[in-house]
Design a protein around this motif. Structure first.
Motif, PDB file in Angstrom:
ATOM      1  N   LEU A 242      62.291   7.297  12.516  1.00  0.00           N
ATOM      2  CA  LEU A 242      63.613   7.156  13.110  1.00  0.00           C
ATOM      3  C   LEU A 242      63.527   7.532  14.586  1.00  0.00           C
ATOM      4  N   LEU A 243      64.187   6.753  15.430  1.00  0.00           N
ATOM      5  CA  LEU A 243      64.234   7.041  16.865  1.00  0.00           C
ATOM      6  C   LEU A 243      65.681   7.124  17.310  1.00  0.00           C
ATOM      7  N   THR A 244      66.039   8.243  17.943  1.00  0.00           N
ATOM      8  CA  THR A 244      67.377   8.398  18.506  1.00  0.00           C
ATOM      9  C   THR A 244      67.292   9.239  19.772  1.00  0.00           C
ATOM     10  N   PHE A 245      67.907   8.767  20.837  1.00  0.00           N
ATOM     11  CA  PHE A 245      67.920   9.525  22.087  1.00  0.00           C
ATOM     12  C   PHE A 245      69.326   9.975  22.444  1.00  0.00           C
ATOM     13  N   GLY A 246      70.209  10.059  21.440  1.00  0.00           N
ATOM     14  CA  GLY A 246      71.532  10.619  21.646  1.00  0.00           C
ATOM     15  C   GLY A 246      72.402   9.776  22.556  1.00  0.00           C
ATOM     16  N   SER A 247      73.350  10.444  23.217  1.00  0.00           N
ATOM     17  CA  SER A 247      74.344   9.729  24.019  1.00  0.00           C
ATOM     18  C   SER A 247      74.029   9.732  25.509  1.00  0.00           C
ATOM     19  N   MET A 248      72.840  10.221  25.870  1.00  0.00           N
ATOM     20  CA  MET A 248      72.515  10.311  27.291  1.00  0.00           C
ATOM     21  C   MET A 248      71.774   9.069  27.790  1.00  0.00           C
ATOM     22  N   PRO A 249      72.176   8.556  28.959  1.00  0.00           N
ATOM     23  CA  PRO A 249      71.434   7.438  29.544  1.00  0.00           C
ATOM     24  C   PRO A 249      70.070   7.909  30.026  1.00  0.00           C
ATOM     25  N   PHE A 250      69.075   7.035  29.989  1.00  0.00           N
ATOM     26  CA  PHE A 250      67.738   7.409  30.432  1.00  0.00           C
ATOM     27  C   PHE A 250      67.009   6.179  30.969  1.00  0.00           C
ATOM     28  N   LYS A 251      65.951   6.455  31.715  1.00  0.00           N
ATOM     29  CA  LYS A 251      65.096   5.395  32.237  1.00  0.00           C
ATOM     30  C   LYS A 251      63.670   5.643  31.780  1.00  0.00           C
ATOM     31  N   CYS A 252      62.978   4.556  31.484  1.00  0.00           N
ATOM     32  CA  CYS A 252      61.637   4.637  30.932  1.00  0.00           C
ATOM     33  C   CYS A 252      60.668   3.843  31.814  1.00  0.00           C
ATOM     34  N   VAL A 274      68.490   4.247  16.468  1.00  0.00           N
ATOM     35  CA  VAL A 274      69.901   4.549  16.677  1.00  0.00           C
ATOM     36  C   VAL A 274      70.211   4.308  18.151  1.00  0.00           C
ATOM     37  N   LYS A 275      71.096   3.368  18.419  1.00  0.00           N
ATOM     38  CA  LYS A 275      71.416   3.019  19.800  1.00  0.00           C
ATOM     39  C   LYS A 275      72.215   4.148  20.470  1.00  0.00           C
ATOM     40  N   GLY A 276      72.057   4.252  21.773  1.00  0.00           N
ATOM     41  CA  GLY A 276      72.826   5.206  22.559  1.00  0.00           C
ATOM     42  C   GLY A 276      73.140   4.576  23.898  1.00  0.00           C
ATOM     43  N   TRP A 277      73.772   5.337  24.785  1.00  0.00           N
ATOM     44  CA  TRP A 277      74.144   4.797  26.087  1.00  0.00           C
ATOM     45  C   TRP A 277      72.923   4.318  26.872  1.00  0.00           C
ATOM     46  N   LEU A 285      64.389  -6.199  19.346  1.00  0.00           N
ATOM     47  CA  LEU A 285      64.255  -5.522  18.058  1.00  0.00           C
ATOM     48  C   LEU A 285      65.051  -6.203  16.945  1.00  0.00           C
ATOM     49  N   GLU A 286      65.983  -7.044  17.356  1.00  0.00           N
ATOM     50  CA  GLU A 286      66.841  -7.703  16.369  1.00  0.00           C
ATOM     51  C   GLU A 286      66.043  -8.712  15.531  1.00  0.00           C
ATOM     52  N   ASN A 287      66.459  -8.852  14.297  1.00  0.00           N
ATOM     53  CA  ASN A 287      65.866  -9.833  13.375  1.00  0.00           C
ATOM     54  C   ASN A 287      64.398  -9.560  13.066  1.00  0.00           C
ATOM     55  N   ASN A 288      63.953  -8.349  13.313  1.00  0.00           N
ATOM     56  CA  ASN A 288      62.592  -7.957  12.939  1.00  0.00           C
ATOM     57  C   ASN A 288      62.692  -7.211  11.611  1.00  0.00           C
ATOM     58  N   PRO A 289      62.032  -7.697  10.568  1.00  0.00           N
ATOM     59  CA  PRO A 289      62.181  -7.079   9.241  1.00  0.00           C
ATOM     60  C   PRO A 289      61.679  -5.644   9.160  1.00  0.00           C
ATOM     61  N   SER A 290      60.892  -5.214  10.146  1.00  0.00           N
ATOM     62  CA  SER A 290      60.369  -3.845  10.140  1.00  0.00           C
ATOM     63  C   SER A 290      61.232  -2.886  10.945  1.00  0.00           C
ATOM     64  N   ILE A 291      62.296  -3.412  11.561  1.00  0.00           N
ATOM     65  CA  ILE A 291      63.134  -2.598  12.441  1.00  0.00           C
ATOM     66  C   ILE A 291      64.601  -2.740  12.068  1.00  0.00           C
ATOM     67  N   LYS A 292      65.291  -1.615  11.970  1.00  0.00           N
ATOM     68  CA  LYS A 292      66.724  -1.611  11.701  1.00  0.00           C
ATOM     69  C   LYS A 292      67.422  -0.908  12.857  1.00  0.00           C
ATOM     70  N   VAL A 293      68.296  -1.639  13.558  1.00  0.00           N
ATOM     71  CA  VAL A 293      69.043  -1.070  14.677  1.00  0.00           C
ATOM     72  C   VAL A 293      70.453  -0.738  14.209  1.00  0.00           C
ATOM     73  N   ILE A 294      70.874   0.506  14.436  1.00  0.00           N
ATOM     74  CA  ILE A 294      72.220   0.928  14.044  1.00  0.00           C
ATOM     75  C   ILE A 294      72.899   1.633  15.220  1.00  0.00           C
ATOM     76  N   SER A 295      74.204   1.701  15.173  1.00  0.00           N
ATOM     77  CA  SER A 295      74.950   2.377  16.239  1.00  0.00           C
ATOM     78  C   SER A 295      75.041   3.876  16.002  1.00  0.00           C
ATOM     79  N   SER A 296      75.227   4.267  14.752  1.00  0.00           N
ATOM     80  CA  SER A 296      75.337   5.685  14.411  1.00  0.00           C
ATOM     81  C   SER A 296      75.211   5.864  12.915  1.00  0.00           C
ATOM     82  N   ALA A 297      75.019   7.100  12.493  1.00  0.00           N
ATOM     83  CA  ALA A 297      74.949   7.455  11.069  1.00  0.00           C
ATOM     84  C   ALA A 297      74.948   8.974  10.977  1.00  0.00           C
ATOM     85  N   PRO A 298      75.466   9.534   9.896  1.00  0.00           N
ATOM     86  CA  PRO A 298      75.422  10.993   9.726  1.00  0.00           C
ATOM     87  C   PRO A 298      73.982  11.469   9.547  1.00  0.00           C
TER      88      PRO A 298
END
Length: 414
Positions: A242-252, A274-277, A285-298
């Protein structure tokens, strides 16, 4: 008892206090949480009363002028202090003080500047913290400066910077105190400190006074369930990363989307993103069977179903990794100023996480090497399970409430 909880900041500065408020209400207390008006829906979802502060600091920081100030533009800072910043501070202090006066106990985050009126009723003021950035200790430098090369002998000195806010903001604080006819000169009283931190993860410094307590993390349980499509993805194979970088914007420096696709192929693993700002572009990443993109989750429901977590290093997300018994890799976004590197480095030393690398310094090569270790280092998984058991039996919320009620009982006897 009537208990006021005062906090300001981002979601990570509000949600733990809402969790604590909910637990206090279940114990039979009357709870009112006061924070910026934009968190009304979040606070009310915990079934506690909400007292809005007509000051949206997040909105200010997201404005053009706010972004200029955050970049350290001295002209923007000077230009907006009197017109934007000071009025917000005076207004929030007015709201907090009004609520505090009619409450039996006041729990407050230091960001609220409630220290500026704590002298009026010190017996009912309790600092409630999730970060150890205020009280000096010689055992580690202020976590807020974790990215700076600070020699050990200067550890205690670094805490002075966190305590300068009362002096630096003397103008709006003075305006607030004048508004209520409070003496212009005052000193901040010594009050009890309660930290929502597990001593199994970070030991209580030996030079902390007895009034300072590490009670354990403040864990809640969301009423939100995982979506059916997310559960189907998780159950379709081995537990995913799982990858999540919270609500903070960042540059890579590198193309993170390309690297994510690459790691699924190279390591034969799946991943939930988990998408963030700062991660708003996910078209690769969309439509890749090995990747699930979500907006949020508990997180408390999602993390236990994953293999390991890659995240930004906020203490809330770090605590959820520990609760779930999962190893992790921290890629600090706030760097060199910020506490995220502190938690990443501490977890690394305890054998719970891969060595942290700030996202601003991360390369694709380091990213892939770190993921490889995260997936294959068995010691990380064993240690994560051990600390999970310790934290599970800690009852952080219950201990916190006991400390709060103990304070009230002692005040009544005084």
């Amino acid at each position: 008892m009537k208990i006021a909880i005062l906090t300001l900041g981002t979601r990570g500065d509000v949600q733990p206090y809402a969790v604590l408020g909910q637990a206090l209400k279940e114990r039979g207390h009357q709870i009112t949480l006061s924070t910026a008006k934009n968190f009304e829906q979040l606070v009310k979802s915990y079934d506690i009363d909400f007292a809005p502060v007509e000051a949206d600091f997040q909105e200010l920081l997201n404005s053009d002028e706010g972004k200029k100030m955050m970049k350290g533009n001295p002209f923007a800072v000077k230009r907006n202090l009197n017109t934007l910043v000071y009025p917000l501070i005076t207004n929030s202090l007015t709201e907090f003080y009004t609520l505090a006066k009619k409450s039996d106990i006041v729990l407050y985050h230091v960001k609220t500047l409630a220290d500026s009126f704590a002298d009026q009723f010190p017996h009912k003021m309790i600092k409630a913290n999730v970060l150890p950035i205020i009280e000096p200790t010689s055992e580690f430098a202020n976590p807020a400066f974790s990215g700076l090369p600070i020699p050990n002998f200067m550890n205690k000195l670094t805490y002075k910077f966190s305590n300068l806010s009362i002096k630096l903001l003397s103008k709006p604080i003075g305006q607030f105190r004048a508004k209520f006819d409070l003496p212009k000169k005052f000193s901040v009283p010594t009050v009890k400190n309660i930290y929502g931190i597990s001593s199994h993860f970070l030991s209580v410094p030996n030079d902390f006074p007895p009034r300072s307590k590490f009670t354990g993390f403040w864990f809640g349980t969301s009423s939100t369930e995982l979506t059916t499509d997310l559960k189907d993805f998780i159950n379709a194979g081995e537990p995913p990363l799982l990858l999540t970088f919270g609500s903070m914007p960042f540059k890579c420096k590198f193309d993170l989307q390309t690297a994510i696709v690459k790691l699924t192929k190279q390591f034969g693993t799946r991943i939930i993103v988990v998408k963030g700002w700062g991660f708003d572009q996910t078209e690769k990443l969309e439509n890749n069977p090995s990747i699930k993109v979500i907006s949020s989750a508990p997180y408390e429901k999602l993390f236990p179903l994953t293999k390991a977590i890659i995240h930004h290093g906020g203490i809330g997300t770090t605590a959820e990794c520990l609760r779930a018994g999962k190893p992790f890799l921290i890629c600090p976004i706030l760097y060199p100023i910020g506490d995220q590197k502190f938690w990443g480095q501490h977890a690394y030393k305890k054998g719970l996480a891969v060595k942290p690398t700030p996202i601003s310094k991360m390369t694709e090569k380091i990213f892939m090497q770190s993921i490889s270790e995260l997936l294959t280092n068995k010691v990380l998984y064993d240690n994560a399970k051990q600390i999970q058991t310790l934290i599970k039996n800690e009852n952080g919320l219950e201990k916190t409430i006991d400390e709060i009620e103990k304070t009230t009982a002692n005040s009544s006897l005084a």
